[in-house]
Design an enzyme around this catalytic site. Structure first.
Site, PDB file in Angstrom:
ATOM      1  N   CYS A   1       0.846  -1.189   0.000  1.00  0.00           N
ATOM      2  CA  CYS A   1       0.000   0.000   0.000  1.00  0.00           C
ATOM      3  C   CYS A   1       0.886   1.245   0.000  1.00  0.00           C
ATOM      4  O   CYS A   1       1.792   1.368   0.828  1.00  0.00           O
ATOM      5  CB  CYS A   1      -0.900  -0.016   1.232  1.00  0.00           C
ATOM      6  SG  CYS A   1      -1.971   1.437   1.351  1.00  0.00           S
TER       7      CYS A   1
ATOM      8  N   CYS B   1      -8.444  -5.455 -10.054  1.00  0.00           N
ATOM      9  CA  CYS B   1      -8.010  -4.405 -10.970  1.00  0.00           C
ATOM     10  C   CYS B   1      -7.565  -3.217 -10.116  1.00  0.00           C
ATOM     11  O   CYS B   1      -8.392  -2.513  -9.536  1.00  0.00           O
ATOM     12  CB  CYS B   1      -9.179  -4.040 -11.880  1.00  0.00           C
ATOM     13  SG  CYS B   1      -8.773  -2.890 -13.183  1.00  0.00           S
TER      14      CYS B   1
END
Length: 169
Positions: free
Chosen positions: A86, A158
């Site tokens: 992240c 995605c």
């Protein structure tokens, strides 16, 4: 002419990564975050703190639920071995072992590296139901997950490159 215009508008909005498929989790109520982490482990920052840490595009994607343009992100065509973390909190999200070429112009994975780090939220923002993918630690918007991926899961996560930090093996 109208069809060409519609295609251009859809491409600009990132619709290629937003095919209106049913979510893969039936019975999920709206705005439910799956795989939640303990509130004490949550990373909470002010808007100003996020803005100082992230680029404009990273902020737009992760904090405002934006979408980068297809085929423009740093990792859509990355073939190197490593892990994707992240961009906001550095937690491990995906591995190159589960990355595949989807043809959409965004990095695509068939499963998270650590399931508890990736949560899902029902998203009805474009007039149909999709499943938003978020980091469970900082609630950064990552992208969406769809039921048209490869085996073994049949899923296609995605993900926006702007929400990721790649760490080469």
């Amino acid at each position: 002419m109208k069809i060409t215009f519609l295609i251009i508008v859809m491409a600009a909005l990132g619709i290629a990564c937003s095919t209106p498929l049913e979510t893969h989790h039936s019975g999920m109520s709206e705005n439910v975050l799956t795989a939640q982490v303990d509130d004490s482990a949550k990373i909470v920052k002010t808007e100003a703190e996020w803005r100082s840490q992230l680029s404009e595009e990273q902020y737009y994607v992760t904090r405002e639920k934006g979408t980068e343009r297809a085929f423009t992100g740093a990792y859509w065509d990355n073939k190197k071995s490593g892990d994707y973390h992240c961009i906001c909190c550095d937690h491990l999200l995906f591995s190159s072992d589960t990355k595949f070429k989807s043809g959409t112009g965004w990095p695509s994975f068939y499963e998270p590296a650590i399931a508890s780090n990736v949560g899902e939220v029902i998203d009805r923002s474009h007039g149909w139901t999709r499943t938003e993918v978020v980091c469970t630690h900082c609630e950064a918007h990552l992208g969406h997950v769809f039921n048209d991926g490869p085996v073994p899961t049949g899923l296609r996560y995605c993900i926006n490159s702007a929400s990721l930090k790649f760490k080469k093996d």
